[in-house]
Design an enzyme around this catalytic site. Structure first.
Site, short mmCIF file in Angstrom:
data_model
loop_
_atom_site.label_atom_id
_atom_site.label_comp_id
_atom_site.label_asym_id
_atom_site.label_seq_id
_atom_site.Cartn_x
_atom_site.Cartn_y
_atom_site.Cartn_z
N PHE A 113 0.85 -1.19 0.00
CA PHE A 113 0.00 0.00 0.00
C PHE A 113 0.89 1.24 0.00
CE2 PHE A 113 -2.92 3.10 1.90
CZ PHE A 113 -4.09 2.81 1.23
N ASP A 184 2.39 -5.84 7.96
CA ASP A 184 1.19 -5.02 8.02
C ASP A 184 -0.02 -5.94 7.86
OD1 ASP A 184 -0.96 -3.31 7.56
OD2 ASP A 184 0.32 -1.76 6.68
N TYR A 209 -10.35 -0.13 11.40
CA TYR A 209 -11.60 0.32 10.77
C TYR A 209 -12.02 -0.55 9.60
CZ TYR A 209 -8.08 2.83 7.94
OH TYR A 209 -6.99 3.15 7.19
N LYS A 210 -11.18 -1.53 9.23
CA LYS A 210 -11.55 -2.43 8.13
C LYS A 210 -12.36 -3.59 8.72
CE LYS A 210 -7.86 -0.57 5.32
NZ LYS A 210 -6.45 -0.59 4.96
N ARG A 356 -13.13 -4.19 -6.52
CA ARG A 356 -12.73 -4.98 -5.36
C ARG A 356 -13.95 -5.28 -4.48
NH1 ARG A 356 -8.50 -2.54 -1.04
NH2 ARG A 356 -10.24 -1.12 -0.75
C1 LIG Z 1 -5.75 0.73 4.79
C2 LIG Z 1 -4.28 0.67 4.80
C3 LIG Z 1 -3.51 1.71 5.33
C4 LIG Z 1 -4.16 3.00 5.81
O1 LIG Z 1 -3.31 3.72 6.65
P1 LIG Z 1 -3.93 4.91 7.52
O2 LIG Z 1 -2.79 5.51 8.22
O3 LIG Z 1 -4.94 4.29 8.45
O4 LIG Z 1 -4.63 5.85 6.60
C5 LIG Z 1 -2.15 1.55 5.38
N1 LIG Z 1 -1.56 0.41 4.92
C6 LIG Z 1 -2.27 -0.61 4.41
C7 LIG Z 1 -1.57 -1.82 3.92
C8 LIG Z 1 -3.65 -0.50 4.31
O5 LIG Z 1 -4.36 -1.49 3.76
#
Ligand SMILES: *Cc1c(COP(=O)(O)O)cnc(C)c1O
Length: 397
Positions: A113, A184, A209-210, A356
Protein backbone atom coordinates in the site's frame (compact mmCIF):
# COMPACT_ATOMS: atom_id res chain seq x y z
CA UNK A 1 -18.72 -23.44 14.51
CA UNK A 2 -19.98 -19.86 14.77
CA UNK A 3 -23.57 -18.94 13.98
CA UNK A 4 -23.10 -16.03 11.60
CA UNK A 5 -26.83 -15.32 11.31
CA UNK A 6 -26.57 -14.16 14.94
CA UNK A 7 -23.54 -11.95 14.39
CA UNK A 8 -25.27 -10.25 11.44
CA UNK A 9 -27.99 -9.05 13.82
CA UNK A 10 -25.37 -7.20 15.82
CA UNK A 11 -24.74 -4.71 12.99
CA UNK A 12 -26.76 -1.84 11.64
CA UNK A 13 -27.07 -2.37 7.88
CA UNK A 14 -29.41 -0.24 5.77
CA UNK A 15 -32.37 -2.09 4.26
CA UNK A 16 -31.68 -3.88 0.94
CA UNK A 17 -28.00 -2.94 0.99
CA UNK A 18 -25.37 -5.56 0.12
CA UNK A 19 -22.15 -4.49 1.70
CA UNK A 20 -19.01 -5.95 0.14
CA UNK A 21 -16.65 -3.22 1.31
CA UNK A 22 -15.88 -4.20 4.90
CA UNK A 23 -12.26 -4.45 3.75
CA UNK A 24 -12.28 -0.64 3.50
CA UNK A 25 -14.68 0.36 6.26
CA UNK A 26 -16.62 -2.10 8.40
CA UNK A 27 -20.30 -1.36 9.17
CA UNK A 28 -21.67 0.05 12.42
CA UNK A 29 -21.90 -2.44 15.29
CA UNK A 30 -25.05 -1.72 17.34
CA UNK A 31 -22.97 -1.94 20.52
CA UNK A 32 -20.72 0.85 19.23
CA UNK A 33 -23.69 3.14 18.69
CA UNK A 34 -24.95 2.80 22.25
CA UNK A 35 -21.45 2.97 23.70
CA UNK A 36 -20.78 6.26 21.91
CA UNK A 37 -23.96 7.79 23.36
CA UNK A 38 -23.04 6.59 26.82
CA UNK A 39 -19.45 7.82 26.67
CA UNK A 40 -20.49 11.24 25.37
CA UNK A 41 -23.14 11.77 28.01
CA UNK A 42 -22.04 9.86 31.08
CA UNK A 43 -18.28 9.90 30.73
CA UNK A 44 -17.17 13.06 28.93
CA UNK A 45 -20.36 14.98 29.77
CA UNK A 46 -20.68 14.14 33.46
CA UNK A 47 -17.17 13.20 34.48
CA UNK A 48 -15.14 15.69 32.46
CA UNK A 49 -11.45 15.48 33.43
CA UNK A 50 -12.29 12.94 36.15
CA UNK A 51 -13.02 10.45 33.38
CA UNK A 52 -9.33 9.69 32.97
CA UNK A 53 -9.39 7.94 36.33
CA UNK A 54 -13.08 7.21 36.99
CA UNK A 55 -13.69 5.69 33.56
CA UNK A 56 -10.21 4.26 33.01
CA UNK A 57 -9.74 6.07 29.73
CA UNK A 58 -5.98 5.67 29.99
CA UNK A 59 -6.28 1.88 29.98
CA UNK A 60 -8.25 1.70 26.71
CA UNK A 61 -5.20 1.45 24.45
CA UNK A 62 -3.96 -1.65 26.21
CA UNK A 63 -7.39 -3.18 26.79
CA UNK A 64 -8.35 -2.98 23.11
CA UNK A 65 -4.83 -4.14 22.24
CA UNK A 66 -5.30 -7.30 24.28
CA UNK A 67 -8.64 -8.00 22.63
CA UNK A 68 -7.07 -7.67 19.17
CA UNK A 69 -4.09 -9.79 20.26
CA UNK A 70 -6.36 -12.83 20.59
CA UNK A 71 -7.41 -12.46 16.95
CA UNK A 72 -3.87 -12.31 15.57
CA UNK A 73 -2.16 -15.00 17.63
CA UNK A 74 -0.32 -12.59 19.90
CA UNK A 75 0.11 -12.95 23.66
CA UNK A 76 -1.55 -10.49 26.07
CA UNK A 77 0.50 -7.35 26.68
CA UNK A 78 2.12 -7.39 23.22
CA UNK A 79 -0.34 -5.19 21.29
CA UNK A 80 -1.31 -1.56 21.86
CA UNK A 81 -3.77 0.72 20.04
CA UNK A 82 -3.50 4.38 19.08
CA UNK A 83 -2.56 6.79 16.26
CA UNK A 84 -2.99 5.91 12.60
CA UNK A 85 -1.58 2.96 10.73
CA UNK A 86 0.80 5.20 8.78
CA UNK A 87 2.38 6.27 12.08
CA UNK A 88 2.53 2.71 13.37
CA UNK A 89 4.36 1.65 10.18
CA UNK A 90 6.88 4.43 10.81
CA UNK A 91 7.38 3.42 14.45
CA UNK A 92 7.78 -0.26 13.63
CA UNK A 93 10.22 0.33 10.77
CA UNK A 94 12.31 2.79 12.79
CA UNK A 95 12.55 0.30 15.66
CA UNK A 96 13.35 -2.58 13.31
CA UNK A 97 16.15 -0.66 11.57
CA UNK A 98 17.71 0.24 14.92
CA UNK A 99 17.81 -3.46 15.84
CA UNK A 100 19.91 -4.15 12.73
CA UNK A 101 22.26 -1.15 12.76
CA UNK A 102 24.94 -2.45 10.37
CA UNK A 103 22.66 -3.08 7.39
CA UNK A 104 21.27 -0.56 4.92
CA UNK A 105 18.69 -2.34 2.78
CA UNK A 106 14.91 -2.58 3.27
CA UNK A 107 12.88 -5.02 1.19
CA UNK A 108 9.14 -4.53 0.62
CA UNK A 109 7.14 -5.37 -2.50
CA UNK A 110 5.57 -3.58 -5.43
CA UNK A 111 2.06 -4.49 -4.24
CA UNK A 112 2.43 -2.78 -0.88
CA UNK A 113 0.00 0.00 0.00
CA UNK A 114 1.45 3.40 -0.95
CA UNK A 115 1.41 4.91 2.55
CA UNK A 116 3.62 2.09 3.89
CA UNK A 117 6.19 2.85 1.20
CA UNK A 118 5.83 6.64 1.52
CA UNK A 119 6.39 6.46 5.29
CA UNK A 120 9.41 4.23 4.73
CA UNK A 121 10.83 6.66 2.12
CA UNK A 122 10.39 9.58 4.51
CA UNK A 123 12.02 7.78 7.40
CA UNK A 124 14.99 6.57 5.35
CA UNK A 125 15.49 10.07 3.95
CA UNK A 126 15.41 11.58 7.43
CA UNK A 127 17.89 9.03 8.80
CA UNK A 128 20.25 10.01 5.94
CA UNK A 129 22.58 7.04 6.48
CA UNK A 130 22.61 5.58 3.00
CA UNK A 131 19.49 3.42 3.40
CA UNK A 132 17.80 1.98 0.31
CA UNK A 133 14.43 0.37 -0.18
CA UNK A 134 13.65 -2.16 -2.91
CA UNK A 135 10.18 -3.25 -4.00
CA UNK A 136 10.40 -6.47 -6.04
CA UNK A 137 7.27 -8.16 -7.36
CA UNK A 138 5.52 -10.06 -4.56
CA UNK A 139 6.54 -13.46 -5.95
CA UNK A 140 10.20 -12.38 -6.03
CA UNK A 141 10.42 -11.29 -2.39
CA UNK A 142 11.91 -14.55 -1.07
CA UNK A 143 14.65 -14.49 -3.72
CA UNK A 144 15.50 -10.86 -2.84
CA UNK A 145 16.46 -11.66 0.74
CA UNK A 146 20.13 -11.78 1.68
CA UNK A 147 22.39 -11.05 4.61
CA UNK A 148 22.55 -7.41 3.46
CA UNK A 149 18.89 -6.83 4.23
CA UNK A 150 18.10 -5.08 7.50
CA UNK A 151 14.29 -5.25 7.42
CA UNK A 152 11.63 -7.10 5.46
CA UNK A 153 8.49 -4.95 5.52
CA UNK A 154 5.41 -6.49 3.90
CA UNK A 155 1.65 -6.26 3.91
CA UNK A 156 0.39 -9.81 4.30
CA UNK A 157 -2.70 -9.43 2.09
CA UNK A 158 -2.31 -7.28 -1.04
CA UNK A 159 -4.89 -4.48 -0.95
CA UNK A 160 -5.56 -4.68 -4.68
CA UNK A 161 -5.44 -8.35 -5.58
CA UNK A 162 -6.00 -10.02 -2.22
CA UNK A 163 -2.88 -12.16 -2.79
CA UNK A 164 -1.61 -13.61 0.47
CA UNK A 165 2.05 -13.82 1.50
CA UNK A 166 3.23 -16.85 3.48
CA UNK A 167 4.09 -15.07 6.71
CA UNK A 168 5.50 -18.10 8.44
CA UNK A 169 7.83 -19.12 5.59
CA UNK A 170 9.05 -15.60 4.81
CA UNK A 171 9.66 -14.76 8.47
CA UNK A 172 11.54 -18.02 8.92
CA UNK A 173 13.72 -17.35 5.89
CA UNK A 174 14.30 -13.73 7.01
CA UNK A 175 15.44 -14.86 10.44
CA UNK A 176 17.92 -17.36 8.95
CA UNK A 177 19.51 -14.35 7.25
CA UNK A 178 19.40 -12.11 10.33
CA UNK A 179 16.58 -9.91 8.94
CA UNK A 180 13.98 -8.23 11.16
CA UNK A 181 10.37 -8.47 9.93
CA UNK A 182 7.55 -5.91 9.94
CA UNK A 183 4.13 -7.25 8.90
CA UNK A 184 1.19 -5.02 8.02
CA UNK A 185 -2.05 -6.80 8.89
CA UNK A 186 -4.43 -4.13 7.54
CA UNK A 187 -6.31 -6.71 5.44
CA UNK A 188 -5.59 -9.66 7.75
CA UNK A 189 -6.86 -8.76 11.22
CA UNK A 190 -10.42 -10.04 11.50
CA UNK A 191 -10.25 -11.48 7.97
CA UNK A 192 -7.95 -14.49 8.09
CA UNK A 193 -6.19 -16.61 10.70
CA UNK A 194 -3.00 -14.93 11.81
CA UNK A 195 -0.58 -16.48 14.28
CA UNK A 196 2.15 -13.95 15.01
CA UNK A 197 3.61 -16.03 17.82
CA UNK A 198 3.90 -19.19 15.70
CA UNK A 199 5.36 -17.22 12.78
CA UNK A 200 7.79 -15.57 15.21
CA UNK A 201 7.08 -12.18 13.62
CA UNK A 202 9.09 -9.32 15.11
CA UNK A 203 6.74 -6.38 14.49
CA UNK A 204 3.19 -6.15 13.17
CA UNK A 205 0.80 -3.26 12.62
CA UNK A 206 -2.75 -2.94 11.35
CA UNK A 207 -6.03 -1.05 11.03
CA UNK A 208 -9.14 -1.38 13.13
CA UNK A 209 -11.60 0.32 10.77
CA UNK A 210 -11.55 -2.43 8.13
CA UNK A 211 -12.57 -5.95 9.21
CA UNK A 212 -12.58 -5.02 12.90
CA UNK A 213 -15.40 -2.47 12.36
CA UNK A 214 -13.99 0.25 14.63
CA UNK A 215 -15.45 3.12 12.56
CA UNK A 216 -14.03 5.72 10.15
CA UNK A 217 -10.53 6.75 11.22
CA UNK A 218 -10.46 4.28 14.14
CA UNK A 219 -6.97 4.02 15.66
CA UNK A 220 -4.37 1.47 14.56
CA UNK A 221 -2.54 -1.25 16.49
CA UNK A 222 1.08 -2.29 16.83
CA UNK A 223 2.56 -5.59 18.00
CA UNK A 224 6.13 -6.04 19.14
CA UNK A 225 7.48 -9.52 19.94
CA UNK A 226 7.77 -9.71 23.75
CA UNK A 227 11.45 -10.70 23.60
CA UNK A 228 12.25 -7.52 21.62
CA UNK A 229 10.10 -4.85 23.20
CA UNK A 230 12.49 -3.84 25.96
CA UNK A 231 15.32 -3.27 23.44
CA UNK A 232 13.15 -0.98 21.30
CA UNK A 233 14.13 2.68 21.52
CA UNK A 234 10.97 4.54 20.39
CA UNK A 235 11.61 6.93 17.49
CA UNK A 236 8.40 8.81 18.27
CA UNK A 237 9.18 9.36 21.93
CA UNK A 238 5.98 11.00 23.12
CA UNK A 239 5.16 11.54 26.76
CA UNK A 240 2.69 8.67 26.97
CA UNK A 241 5.43 6.24 26.00
CA UNK A 242 7.42 7.51 28.98
CA UNK A 243 7.96 5.33 32.03
CA UNK A 244 6.25 7.94 34.25
CA UNK A 245 4.36 10.50 32.13
CA UNK A 246 2.96 12.34 35.14
CA UNK A 247 6.38 12.88 36.71
CA UNK A 248 6.98 15.37 33.89
CA UNK A 249 10.72 14.67 33.85
CA UNK A 250 12.93 16.52 31.40
CA UNK A 251 14.58 13.30 30.21
CA UNK A 252 12.71 10.65 28.21
CA UNK A 253 12.78 7.15 29.68
CA UNK A 254 10.83 4.54 27.73
CA UNK A 255 8.05 2.71 29.57
CA UNK A 256 8.38 -1.02 30.16
CA UNK A 257 6.74 -3.29 27.63
CA UNK A 258 4.37 -2.37 24.83
CA UNK A 259 3.33 0.92 26.48
CA UNK A 260 6.48 2.49 25.08
CA UNK A 261 4.80 2.37 21.64
CA UNK A 262 2.20 4.90 22.78
CA UNK A 263 2.88 8.44 21.62
CA UNK A 264 0.40 11.06 22.86
CA UNK A 265 -3.05 11.33 24.41
CA UNK A 266 -5.22 8.38 23.35
CA UNK A 267 -8.33 9.10 21.20
CA UNK A 268 -10.79 8.13 23.93
CA UNK A 269 -14.02 8.42 21.92
CA UNK A 270 -12.63 6.34 19.08
CA UNK A 271 -11.15 3.78 21.46
CA UNK A 272 -14.45 3.42 23.32
CA UNK A 273 -16.25 2.77 20.03
CA UNK A 274 -13.58 0.27 19.01
CA UNK A 275 -13.84 -1.46 22.38
CA UNK A 276 -17.58 -1.93 21.82
CA UNK A 277 -17.00 -3.04 18.20
CA UNK A 278 -14.69 -5.75 19.48
CA UNK A 279 -17.49 -7.30 21.60
CA UNK A 280 -18.78 -9.24 18.60
CA UNK A 281 -15.42 -11.01 18.28
CA UNK A 282 -15.44 -12.39 21.81
CA UNK A 283 -17.08 -15.71 20.91
CA UNK A 284 -15.69 -15.92 17.40
CA UNK A 285 -13.04 -18.31 16.34
CA UNK A 286 -10.99 -17.12 13.39
CA UNK A 287 -10.86 -20.55 11.74
CA UNK A 288 -14.64 -20.48 11.19
CA UNK A 289 -14.43 -16.91 9.89
CA UNK A 290 -11.74 -18.02 7.46
CA UNK A 291 -13.59 -21.06 6.16
CA UNK A 292 -16.84 -19.13 5.75
CA UNK A 293 -15.05 -16.28 3.98
CA UNK A 294 -13.45 -18.79 1.60
CA UNK A 295 -16.86 -20.32 0.84
CA UNK A 296 -18.32 -16.88 0.16
CA UNK A 297 -15.48 -15.76 -2.08
CA UNK A 298 -15.52 -19.04 -4.03
CA UNK A 299 -19.26 -18.65 -4.54
CA UNK A 300 -18.79 -15.06 -5.71
CA UNK A 301 -16.16 -16.03 -8.29
CA UNK A 302 -18.32 -18.86 -9.62
CA UNK A 303 -21.46 -16.75 -9.83
CA UNK A 304 -19.70 -13.77 -11.44
CA UNK A 305 -17.72 -15.77 -13.98
CA UNK A 306 -20.83 -17.68 -15.02
CA UNK A 307 -22.65 -14.43 -15.78
CA UNK A 308 -19.87 -12.01 -16.79
CA UNK A 309 -17.07 -13.58 -18.85
CA UNK A 310 -15.80 -10.11 -19.85
CA UNK A 311 -14.43 -9.57 -16.34
CA UNK A 312 -10.93 -10.86 -15.58
CA UNK A 313 -10.22 -12.35 -12.17
CA UNK A 314 -7.39 -10.28 -10.65
CA UNK A 315 -7.04 -12.37 -7.48
CA UNK A 316 -5.39 -15.77 -7.05
CA UNK A 317 -7.80 -18.53 -8.06
CA UNK A 318 -6.73 -20.74 -5.17
CA UNK A 319 -8.65 -19.64 -2.05
CA UNK A 320 -5.68 -20.52 0.16
CA UNK A 321 -3.59 -17.93 -1.70
CA UNK A 322 -6.11 -15.14 -1.12
CA UNK A 323 -7.17 -13.01 1.81
CA UNK A 324 -10.86 -12.22 2.25
CA UNK A 325 -11.41 -10.22 -0.93
CA UNK A 326 -11.85 -10.86 -4.63
CA UNK A 327 -10.94 -8.43 -7.40
CA UNK A 328 -11.92 -8.32 -11.02
CA UNK A 329 -10.39 -6.18 -13.73
CA UNK A 330 -12.51 -4.43 -16.31
CA UNK A 331 -11.72 -1.44 -18.49
CA UNK A 332 -14.75 0.48 -17.21
CA UNK A 333 -14.40 -0.84 -13.67
CA UNK A 334 -14.91 2.54 -12.06
CA UNK A 335 -18.22 3.13 -13.82
CA UNK A 336 -19.41 -0.41 -13.07
CA UNK A 337 -18.68 0.07 -9.37
CA UNK A 338 -20.63 3.37 -9.41
CA UNK A 339 -23.57 1.64 -11.11
CA UNK A 340 -23.43 -1.15 -8.53
CA UNK A 341 -23.46 1.38 -5.71
CA UNK A 342 -26.49 3.06 -7.30
CA UNK A 343 -28.08 -0.37 -7.20
CA UNK A 344 -27.26 -0.85 -3.50
CA UNK A 345 -24.30 -3.19 -3.88
CA UNK A 346 -21.25 -1.59 -2.35
CA UNK A 347 -17.81 -2.64 -3.47
CA UNK A 348 -14.95 -0.33 -4.35
CA UNK A 349 -12.47 0.53 -7.05
CA UNK A 350 -8.70 0.77 -7.09
CA UNK A 351 -6.88 2.43 -9.97
CA UNK A 352 -6.28 1.67 -12.77
CA UNK A 353 -9.06 -0.87 -13.40
CA UNK A 354 -9.65 -3.05 -10.33
CA UNK A 355 -13.11 -3.68 -8.86
CA UNK A 356 -12.73 -4.98 -5.36
CA UNK A 357 -15.19 -6.94 -3.21
CA UNK A 358 -14.60 -7.90 0.40
CA UNK A 359 -16.32 -10.76 2.24
CA UNK A 360 -16.94 -10.45 5.94
CA UNK A 361 -18.88 -13.50 7.21
CA UNK A 362 -19.98 -11.62 10.32
CA UNK A 363 -22.62 -9.84 8.21
CA UNK A 364 -22.44 -11.14 4.60
CA UNK A 365 -24.13 -14.40 3.59
CA UNK A 366 -24.65 -16.60 0.51
CA UNK A 367 -27.89 -14.87 -0.43
CA UNK A 368 -26.06 -11.52 -0.58
CA UNK A 369 -23.45 -13.02 -2.89
CA UNK A 370 -25.96 -14.42 -5.38
CA UNK A 371 -28.00 -11.21 -5.31
CA UNK A 372 -24.87 -9.09 -5.86
CA UNK A 373 -23.87 -11.25 -8.84
CA UNK A 374 -27.40 -10.88 -10.28
CA UNK A 375 -27.30 -7.09 -10.02
CA UNK A 376 -23.81 -7.01 -11.53
CA UNK A 377 -25.04 -9.18 -14.40
CA UNK A 378 -27.85 -6.73 -15.23
CA UNK A 379 -25.50 -3.73 -15.07
CA UNK A 380 -23.09 -5.39 -17.51
CA UNK A 381 -25.56 -7.00 -19.91
CA UNK A 382 -27.68 -3.85 -20.17
CA UNK A 383 -24.57 -1.61 -20.15
CA UNK A 384 -26.10 0.42 -17.34
CA UNK A 385 -22.59 1.51 -16.37
CA UNK A 386 -22.38 3.54 -19.59
CA UNK A 387 -23.74 6.70 -18.01
CA UNK A 388 -21.72 9.95 -17.82
CA UNK A 389 -22.59 10.30 -14.13
CA UNK A 390 -20.69 7.07 -13.39
CA UNK A 391 -17.47 8.29 -14.99
CA UNK A 392 -16.96 11.26 -12.71
CA UNK A 393 -14.30 10.44 -10.16
CA UNK A 394 -15.12 11.23 -6.53
CA UNK A 395 -12.36 12.39 -4.17
CA UNK A 396 -12.40 9.05 -2.31
CA UNK A 397 -12.72 5.90 -4.43
C1 LIG B 1 -5.75 0.73 4.79
C2 LIG B 1 -4.28 0.67 4.80
C3 LIG B 1 -3.51 1.71 5.33
C4 LIG B 1 -4.16 3.00 5.81
O1 LIG B 1 -3.31 3.72 6.65
P1 LIG B 1 -3.93 4.91 7.52
O2 LIG B 1 -2.79 5.51 8.22
O3 LIG B 1 -4.94 4.29 8.45
O4 LIG B 1 -4.63 5.85 6.60
C5 LIG B 1 -2.15 1.55 5.38
N1 LIG B 1 -1.56 0.41 4.92
C6 LIG B 1 -2.27 -0.61 4.41
C7 LIG B 1 -1.57 -1.82 3.92
C8 LIG B 1 -3.65 -0.50 4.31
O5 LIG B 1 -4.36 -1.49 3.76
Amino acid sequence: MNDFSKTRQRFYLPEDLIYLDGNSLGPLPLAARSRMQEVLQHEWGEQLIRGWNQCEWMGLSERTGDRIARLIGAPGGSVIVGDTLSLKVYQALAAALALNPDRRLVISDSGNFPTDLYMADGLLRLLDRGYRIETPAPEDVAASLSDEVAVLMLTEVDYRSGRLHDMQALTGRAHELGIITVWDLAHSAGAIEVDLAAARADFAVGCTYKYLNGGPGAPAFIYVAPELIDSVEPALSGWLGHQAPFDFERRYRAANGIRRMRIGTPPVLALAVLDAALDVWDDIDMSSVRSKSQQLSELFITEVERRAPMLRLASPRDADQRGSQVSFQFEHGYAVVQALIADNVIGDFRAPDVMRFGFAPLYVDEQDIVEAADRLDIILSEKRWDNPAYFERAAVT
